[in-house]
Every structure is written in C-alpha cells, then in structure tokens.
Scaffold this motif. Structure first.
Motif, mmCIF file in Angstrom:
data_model
loop_
_atom_site.group_PDB
_atom_site.id
_atom_site.type_symbol
_atom_site.label_atom_id
_atom_site.label_comp_id
_atom_site.label_asym_id
_atom_site.label_seq_id
_atom_site.Cartn_x
_atom_site.Cartn_y
_atom_site.Cartn_z
ATOM 1 N N LEU A 150 0.578 -1.275 0.202
ATOM 2 C CA LEU A 150 0.181 0.192 -0.187
ATOM 3 C C LEU A 150 0.771 1.158 -0.046
ATOM 4 C CD1 LEU A 150 -2.441 -1.018 2.669
ATOM 5 C CD2 LEU A 150 -3.051 -1.016 0.258
ATOM 6 N N GLN A 151 2.037 0.935 0.837
ATOM 7 C CA GLN A 151 3.194 2.218 0.743
ATOM 8 C C GLN A 151 3.722 2.487 -0.699
ATOM 9 O OE1 GLN A 151 5.062 0.964 4.067
ATOM 10 N NE2 GLN A 151 4.710 2.608 5.742
ATOM 11 N N GLN A 152 3.210 1.468 -1.186
ATOM 12 C CA GLN A 152 4.668 1.512 -2.959
ATOM 13 C C GLN A 152 3.005 2.609 -3.809
ATOM 14 O OE1 GLN A 152 7.703 1.350 -4.100
ATOM 15 N NE2 GLN A 152 7.575 1.204 -2.530
ATOM 16 N N HIS A 153 1.394 1.884 -3.180
ATOM 17 C CA HIS A 153 0.764 2.209 -4.124
ATOM 18 C C HIS A 153 0.945 4.633 -3.688
ATOM 19 C CE1 HIS A 153 -1.525 -0.582 -5.941
ATOM 20 N NE2 HIS A 153 -1.371 -1.003 -5.129
ATOM 21 N N ILE A 154 1.078 4.623 -2.913
ATOM 22 C CA ILE A 154 0.799 5.833 -2.046
ATOM 23 C C ILE A 154 2.612 6.406 -2.991
ATOM 24 C CG2 ILE A 154 1.226 7.136 0.055
ATOM 25 C CD1 ILE A 154 0.093 5.238 2.093
ATOM 26 N N LEU A 155 3.588 6.063 -2.687
ATOM 27 C CA LEU A 155 4.625 6.596 -3.382
ATOM 28 C C LEU A 155 4.619 6.776 -5.104
ATOM 29 C CD1 LEU A 155 7.283 6.984 -3.171
ATOM 30 C CD2 LEU A 155 7.981 4.683 -3.842
ATOM 31 N N ARG A 156 3.201 5.930 -5.673
ATOM 32 C CA ARG A 156 2.772 5.927 -7.148
ATOM 33 C C ARG A 156 2.143 7.483 -7.125
ATOM 34 N NH1 ARG A 156 3.708 0.162 -7.284
ATOM 35 N NH2 ARG A 156 1.533 0.444 -7.365
ATOM 36 N N GLY A 157 1.445 7.738 -6.209
ATOM 37 C CA GLY A 157 0.706 8.867 -6.234
ATOM 38 C C GLY A 157 -0.755 8.627 -6.789
ATOM 39 N N ASP A 158 -1.120 6.967 -6.054
ATOM 40 C CA ASP A 158 -2.810 6.309 -6.379
ATOM 41 C C ASP A 158 -3.464 7.050 -5.426
ATOM 42 O OD1 ASP A 158 -1.585 4.545 -8.535
ATOM 43 O OD2 ASP A 158 -1.405 2.796 -7.733
ATOM 44 N N CYS A 159 -3.068 7.523 -3.953
ATOM 45 C CA CYS A 159 -3.573 7.108 -2.831
ATOM 46 C C CYS A 159 -3.043 8.079 -1.325
ATOM 47 C CB CYS A 159 -4.007 6.656 -2.090
ATOM 48 S SG CYS A 159 -2.841 5.587 -1.564
ATOM 49 N N TYR A 160 -3.305 8.636 -0.874
ATOM 50 C CA TYR A 160 -2.348 9.616 0.021
ATOM 51 C C TYR A 160 -2.852 8.888 1.571
ATOM 52 C CZ TYR A 160 -3.725 13.626 -2.956
ATOM 53 O OH TYR A 160 -3.344 13.675 -4.553
ATOM 54 N N GLU A 161 -3.669 8.133 1.630
ATOM 55 C CA GLU A 161 -3.773 7.375 3.229
ATOM 56 C C GLU A 161 -5.268 6.606 2.734
ATOM 57 O OE1 GLU A 161 -4.657 9.866 7.155
ATOM 58 O OE2 GLU A 161 -6.861 8.737 6.329
ATOM 59 N N ILE A 162 -5.086 5.084 3.367
ATOM 60 C CA ILE A 162 -5.755 4.233 3.440
ATOM 61 C C ILE A 162 -5.884 3.142 4.298
ATOM 62 C CG2 ILE A 162 -4.312 2.610 2.209
ATOM 63 C CD1 ILE A 162 -6.336 1.435 0.188
ATOM 64 N N ASN A 163 -7.457 3.187 4.774
ATOM 65 C CA ASN A 163 -7.463 2.565 6.082
ATOM 66 C C ASN A 163 -7.979 1.082 5.254
ATOM 67 O OD1 ASN A 163 -9.773 1.192 7.853
ATOM 68 N ND2 ASN A 163 -9.381 2.575 8.842
#
Length: 406
Positions: A150-163
């Motif tokens: 999930l942190q890789q998704h954040i790094l790619r800009g897919d999201c900022y925060e995820i529950n």
C-alpha cells in the motif's frame, strides 16, 4: 430491558453510555419489533430509503452497510461475508422507548403494559456459551507485507492514506449476544454503542465515533484518527500518551487528511460557505485509549433531501482514506473479507428527517444460525507508517473484544 427485548427478532438499541460530551452523544433509544421494513442491496437503495421515509413520515431505525459503496461509486464486492447483513435495512419499530436522564417515553399501542412487562420480566437461565477460539484471517507477516504494498501505491500517487483492516473470527460457537454486549460496554463504554439484531444476525457495538448527524438543516460529522494506548496504572505514562497524540506529525496528518475528506464530502450538499471545522485535534479519553477527534459541520442545502447528505458522504472517510474511490478499490484488492456492516453505520431517522448514525467499529458480529463470530480492526496507512506499529495498533483496537470473549 435488554433481556426483555431479546425475544424480538428485530430490535435496535442506541446507547450513549451516559457520556456528557460538548457535542451530544447518541440519544439513548430502543426500537423493538417491526411494523414494516425495507431491505435493499446496492443499486437503488438510497432512493428506496428516501421514498419509504417520505411515505411513512415516522421513526425508522436500521443500518447502512459498507457495500453501499458499490452504488455510490460503481464498485464491486467479491469477498466472502459469513455474517450476512444486507447493504441497507430500516424498520418502523412496533415499540419505541426513548431514555433520558429522568424520563422514559414509550411509544406503542399500550405503553403501560410494556412498562410493566419490562419491570417484571424474568430472564431465562444463562445460555451455555461454548469455548471461543479466535483465529486470524491473515498473519502478522502477511499484514505487514500488505502495508508495504500500500505504501508503494502511495508513493506512485494512487492515494494519500488508506484504511486497511483484517478479520478475526471463530467458528461453530454459541454465545449470548446480550451478555456479550453488557461485558463489552462495561469494559469499554463508548458514546455511540449499539446492540442490533436482524433475525439471526447480531451487531454488538462499542463505537466511540459518530458518522453523521442532522439536526434541522445542521449537519456535522466527527471523524476519529489518532490513537494511543492508555495506562490507567501510571498517570505519568498516561499523560505522555496524550502528549504523543498532540505532538505526533503522523497522527495529526492522518486526522487532517480525513478532515479534508469530510469537508469535501459535506461541501457537495451544504450551502456554500457554511462548511467549517468546529474542532481540530480534539483530545478525548476513553477507558482503553486516547483519541484525536475533529468536528466538521455545514448547513444542508434547502433544495436537497436529507438522504442526499447520507449518500454524498457514505462510506465515512475515516474508514476509507483518500481519494475515496481509489482507496475503496485497493481495500477490495488487499482485504480478505467483506466488511459487511463493519465500517457501515447504525442509527435512527426521525419523522421530520433528522438523523444520527455511528461508525460501526469496535464491534462483534454474530450469525446465530451459522454459529459464526467475527470482528475486524485496522488503521490508517500512510507513507510514513511503521508496519510493526500499525499491526500493534490493530491488536490494541482488538484487545477489549478479545478480553471480554475470553
């Protein structure tokens, strides 16, 4: 009263546990039996609710399931759901009991008889509860591996925060839901607690969080983000846990993100210029944890129906992340179990369209027919999350449930 109401196949207790907060907690009320109800899956559920209330103009009690996301954002759900609550269900209570400090108001055809029944009710012998062995749906290693993805998704800009959440479960067991509710709310009393039954399905809820309340044209939401463990045996350590929350860049950034998301959701249905943050980083102490709670409010536009406010803001941002649609896709991709009623909402709608709903967290779900028990916990993942600490926070939130089941 709880022992008495369990003879009904449908009931809903909203329980504020006598919290006296600046912004009022749940109104304490109990709806028992069903005159008429609606049950919907995602597709046209919000419109059905709107038409049902407009036609009946009476008290409704019930729930909004997380699966309603599929109606709002054209998403899908494919994970197993062993509890079985529908996406949306509301009922008109045969008996409505409203409990205030010095007053009990009973609305039904014969309130004096109901009052006598409750006072004179003799509970049955305690149900013989089977031994409960809690299992984890995923291991700690698996949980931490998902957080890294999930942190890789954040790094790619897919999201900022995820529950991200995980399920704990037990199979082939028998419990007494009323007894478990009493244990849970005695051990962890919270201002948005609820005991809710729909036939063979129970939700035993000790939630500290409000999703959305409407009073007149005033809407307000109180998202929670930021948690630290209490130490009731050491006042210095307990104060340090408070200080950590107020000074932690990570915890405060999580709170700010969800506040911005709620502001954005409310701005879609509120009069321009009325959406505001009434309280940011409010520090509230509960028996097990300290938490950061913020309050966001606005004025509902007079050309909109109250159901439009629910539809525009559901599911609540504290249980999804940002941006909402993308993180819900990722939740479906990485979680193993359907959320069902978990991270949904339970509450009431009044005859004039006011309402109040909690966030269904810190909750045990039980299907008596399947003899299946489940609860889920999780947390907000950001790029700066520490995987081991996130897992520990997940266990902290499960701790009160584990203790009362043992």
């Amino acid at each position: 009263m709880l022992n008495w109401v369990n003879r009904f196949s449908i009931f809903c207790l909203l329980d504020n546990r006598q919290y006296d907060l600046e912004t009022a907690a749940f109104e304490c009320m109990l709806g028992a039996g069903s005159k008429e109800s609606i049950t919907c899956v995602a597709g046209n559920a919000f419109e059905t609710l709107k038409q049902f209330h407009d036609k009946k103009k009476t008290w409704l009690m019930g729930h909004l399931g997380y699966g309603l996301k599929n109606e709002n954002e054209k998403l899908v759900s494919a994970h197993p759901d062993n509890i079985g609550f529908k996406d949306l269900q509301f009922f008109i209570p045969e008996i409505l009991i409203r409990l205030k400090k010095d007053v009990i108001a009973i609305s039904c055809s014969d309130p004096e008889r109901i009052f006598e029944e409750i006072n004179n009710f003799i509970p049955a012998a305690d149900l013989q509860q089977t031994k409960i062995k809690i299992q984890k749906r995923i291991s700690q290693d698996e949980y931490e591996a998902v957080i890294k993805k999930l942190q890789q998704h954040i790094l790619r800009g897919d999201c900022y925060e995820i529950n991200f959440c995980q399920e704990f479960f037990a199979e082939d067991i028998v419990i007494d839901p009323v007894m478990i509710y009493k244990r849970l709310t005695d051990f962890s009393p919270n201002p948005f607690s609820s005991l809710y039954r729909q036939d063979d399905k129970y939700c035993i809820c000790a939630s500290p969080e409000r999703y959305l309340k409407k009073s007149g044209d005033h809407l307000f939401s109180q998202p929670i983000k930021g948690t630290s463990r209490r130490d009731l045996k050491d006042s210095i350590k307990d104060e340090a846990a408070k200080t950590y929350l107020l000074q932690s860049a990570k915890e405060k950034s999580e709170n700010v993100m969800v506040v911005d998301l709620v502001r954005n959701d409310l701005s879609r249905v509120c009069t321009e210029g009325t959406v505001k943050v009434d309280e940011l980083f409010g520090l509230y102490s509960f028996p097990q944890v300290h938490q950061l709670i913020s309050t966001v409010s606005g004025r509902l536009r007079n050309d909109l129906h109250f159901v439009d406010a629910i539809k525009a803001t559901f599911p609540m941002g504290s249980m999804t992340g940002a941006p909402k649609k993308r993180v819900m896709e990722l939740i479906e991709q990485y979680e193993k179990t359907a959320r069902g009623l978990f991270s949904g909402a339970i509450g009431y709608i009044s005859p004039d369209g006011d309402f109040d709903f909690n966030v269904v967290i810190r909750s045990i779900f039980y299907n008596a027919d399947k003899k299946y028990l489940s609860f889920q916990t999780g947390g907000a993942i950001t790029f700066y999350s520490d995987t081991a600490e996130e897992y520990e926070e997940c266990l902290l939130k499960a701790e009160s449930i584990m203790k009362i089941l043992e």
